[in-house]
Enzyme design. Structure first.
Site, short mmCIF file in Angstrom:
data_model
loop_
_atom_site.label_atom_id
_atom_site.label_comp_id
_atom_site.label_asym_id
_atom_site.label_seq_id
_atom_site.Cartn_x
_atom_site.Cartn_y
_atom_site.Cartn_z
N CYS A 1 5.86 3.66 -5.14
CA CYS A 1 5.06 4.86 -4.87
C CYS A 1 4.27 4.61 -3.59
CB CYS A 1 4.14 5.17 -6.06
SG CYS A 1 2.55 4.34 -6.03
N LYS B 1 -11.48 0.55 -5.30
CA LYS B 1 -11.30 -0.89 -5.11
C LYS B 1 -11.76 -1.29 -3.71
CE LYS B 1 -6.48 0.14 -4.21
NZ LYS B 1 -5.13 0.03 -4.76
N ARG C 1 -12.19 -7.00 -5.24
CA ARG C 1 -11.03 -7.62 -5.88
C ARG C 1 -10.95 -9.09 -5.45
NH1 ARG C 1 -7.12 -3.77 -7.42
NH2 ARG C 1 -8.19 -1.94 -8.26
N LYS D 1 -11.40 -4.65 -0.90
CA LYS D 1 -10.60 -5.86 -0.71
C LYS D 1 -11.05 -6.63 0.53
CE LYS D 1 -6.51 -3.77 -2.82
NZ LYS D 1 -5.12 -3.33 -2.63
FE1 SF4 Z 1 1.43 -0.17 -6.77
FE2 SF4 Z 1 4.06 -0.12 -6.91
FE3 SF4 Z 1 2.65 0.83 -8.95
FE4 SF4 Z 1 2.74 2.16 -6.68
S1 SF4 Z 1 4.48 1.73 -8.04
S2 SF4 Z 1 0.88 1.68 -7.86
S3 SF4 Z 1 2.83 0.54 -5.15
S4 SF4 Z 1 2.70 -1.30 -8.27
#
Ligand code: SF4
Length: 565
Positions: A470, A204, A140, A206
């Site tokens: 999340c 991914k 990335r 990084k």
């Molecule tokens: Fe990333 Fe937020 Fe989506 Fe979870 S909710 S995948 S932390 S952007």
């Protein structure tokens, strides 16, 4: 790490080096791509998404409406004024009118329709920026401390970031065929991916470059962290750190956030073969059966450090020296005015949660367009999701300040430390993985926290809160002092005790806390911190010293349910 390959692996391998049927679908009268192309599009820097605010309503009408997110890859976050202005124009012409700075110093456009993909990608590439590899299973964007400084050390770090980024770009012609040339080359034989092969990476990957005196890139959260060792402005080399990563899955103990561990000290001129060796180990041995445990950190823990290090040495063709003692000393957000040398200045402007917009509150987007259009500063995006305008002459400072002020943009001194250091991921309505809100509720959450801190005399305290919708951890919640992570549709887990400097992970303090209960849950702990902290002790260190059980006892009236460590 064995097992049957995941479905995504098959899609990658059968995509014809990232072609899929994207070109054909672009010519069709539909508003979206197939599930297979959805996976391939990520490698082109594009996410196919639903506006989840509309989803329920449209479901009743048996209709779906698709939108796209486009991510530009900006090594070390460095853009010219022209490149910035192209993104600004594209946001209005093809996207939802906003620009978003990511925690990896990328730029995101949200809400693009399928018909807008080609013109947007063409314009971005005409400005000599690419979206190739901004998402997907490969290297990335390479991040690096963005702040200009006299002596040129940070410029040298940025050159390393660019060099690593260029070296690890995919070589397929698919991107140019699909988005730029407009013609399909019918054979894939000419495509060679000497580094990645047809399956690219298992997940991914990084890389970040940072300095011990300023850990603004959160150096321990990358698969590879390169911590610079310099004397004065002379760069000698890097401590190579390996195996960092934030993502985890609720309820799956085999997944976890991990900070990168020091592997070796490598002279600056020899860094590329070592980076490539680590990347190819992960390419060849990373878990391609289960994407939840596919990052380098799991491979490293499965192998153990001695075996991993030996394999890096074998592939790099050199013995590795032991890492140096390079303790992290501080983190800077680079906001406000600073001298950059040669009679020039830069100004760091806060961007709440990275969203540049004019919709409500300060008209930041208009302000930046005017400043950048008039004074042509170079632009840098920071890993803390703010923006630096660089190379401003002494005589132009007043003009820049007047434009920002006239658009209602607050100066850093007018923002509380809690707000200045807060970060949230986009979450709802665009992210398909979001369980809860994050960016949209963060300003209000910070307001409540500000009120609480103010009431107990801690209004000037720098307390770092990172929030995600999340557990994937895009806004790095597990390395912050307070991590707030979406758990169920309307509850969050609270993590406490991370180090302000990003050197220590936090721990689970409370599970399934409603949004309105987050600040009340913190309130007794903040009060305890105000009265019981040691001289100079930060909130994260205080929580770490007491431990989660003592903190829960301290919370007294606030009873948690389902708490576990
Ligand atoms: Fe990333 Fe937020 Fe989506 Fe979870 S909710 S995948 S932390 S952007």
């Amino acid at each position: 790490m064995g097992g049957e390959k995941s479905k995504v692996e098959t899609i990658k391998e059968q995509s014809g080096f990232l072609r899929g049927t994207i070109r054909e679908t672009l010519g069709q009268d539909t508003d979206h791509f197939s599930n297979e192309d959805y996976q391939v599009l990520k490698f082109h820097g594009i996410y196919q998404q639903n506006d989840r605010d509309l989803k329920r309503q449209l479901k009743r009408q048996k209709e779906k409406r698709y939108i796209f997110m486009i991510r530009s890859k900006v090594p070390a976050g460095r853009l010219t004024a022209e490149q910035y202005l192209v993104h600004d124009w594209l946001a209005d012409r093809y996207a939802n009118g906003t620009l978003r700075i990511t925690t990896r110093q990328d730029f995101q456009l949200h809400g693009v329709l399928k018909s807008g993909l080609e013109p947007t990608l063409r314009a971005i590439n005409r400005a000599l920026v690419t979206t190739l590899g901004a998402c997907g299973d490969l290297e990335r964007n390479v991040v690096s401390c963005p702040a200009p400084a006299p002596g040129g050390l940070r410029d040298e770090l940025a050159r390393h970031a660019r060099r690593i980024s260029d070296h690890l770009l995919p070589r397929t012609r698919a991107y140019h065929e699909i988005w730029l040339d407009g013609e399909k080359v019918h054979t894939t034989q000419q495509d060679i991916e000497p580094l990645y092969g047809p399956g690219y990476m298992p997940r991914k990957f990084k890389t970040g470059i940072g300095l011990p005196g300023d850990n603004c890139v959160d150096i321990f959260t990358h698969d590879i962290g390169l911590l610079a060792f310099a004397e004065g402005n002379r760069l000698h080399g890097f401590n190579v750190l390996a195996g960092g990563g934030m993502g985890m899955t609720h309820g799956k103990e085999e997944t976890y956030p991990r900070l990168a561990s020091p592997l070796a000290f490598v002279p600056a001129g020899e860094i590329l073969p070592v980076v490539e060796a680590i990347l190819t180990i992960q390419r060849d041995h990373g878990n391609r059966a289960d994407r939840k445990t596919a990052r380098l950190k799991y491979l490293l823990d499965a192998w153990g450090f001695p075996r991993f290090r030996e394999e890096v040495e074998r592939r790099a063709g050199r013995k590795l020296a032991a890492p140096l003692a390079l303790p992290i000393q501080d983190v800077h957000d680079h906001l406000g005015w600073s001298e950059e040398g040669g009679g020039r200045w830069y100004v760091g402007t806060p961007v709440e949660n990275g969203r540049i917009k004019d919709e409500s509150g300060p008209r930041l987007k208009g302000a930046l367009r005017e400043v950048i259009g008039r004074y042509r500063p170079s632009v840098r995006l920071t890993p803390l999701q703010s923006i630096l305008l660089c190379g401003i002459g002494e005589g132009d400072r007043a003009g820049v300040e007047a434009i920002l002020r006239d658009h209602g943009v607050p100066s850093p001194g007018e923002i509380s430390p809690a707000r200045r250091w807060a970060m949230a991921c986009p979450a709802l309505p665009t992210c398909g993985l979001a369980l809860t809100e994050a960016e949209r509720v963060m300003p209000d959450l910070v307001k409540r926290l500000e009120d609480e801190l103010h009431s107990i005399g801690l209004g000037n305290e720098r307390i770092v809160v990172h929030m995600t919708g999340c557990p994937n951890g895009c806004a790095r919640p597990y390395s912050s002092e307070v991590g707030v992570v979406g758990r169920t549709a309307d509850t969050y887990n609270i993590y406490l005790g991370g180090g302000f400097e990003g050197t220590r992970l936090n721990h689970l303090y409370a599970e399934k806390v409603a949004l309105d209960e987050i600040v009340p849950a913190l309130s007794p702990l903040l009060a305890g911190y105000a009265t019981n902290r040691r001289p100079g002790e930060r909130f994260g260190d205080f929580c770490h010293r007491l431990g989660m059980e003592n903190l829960r006892r301290m919370s007294g009236a606030y009873r948690m349910t389902g708490v576990g460590c």
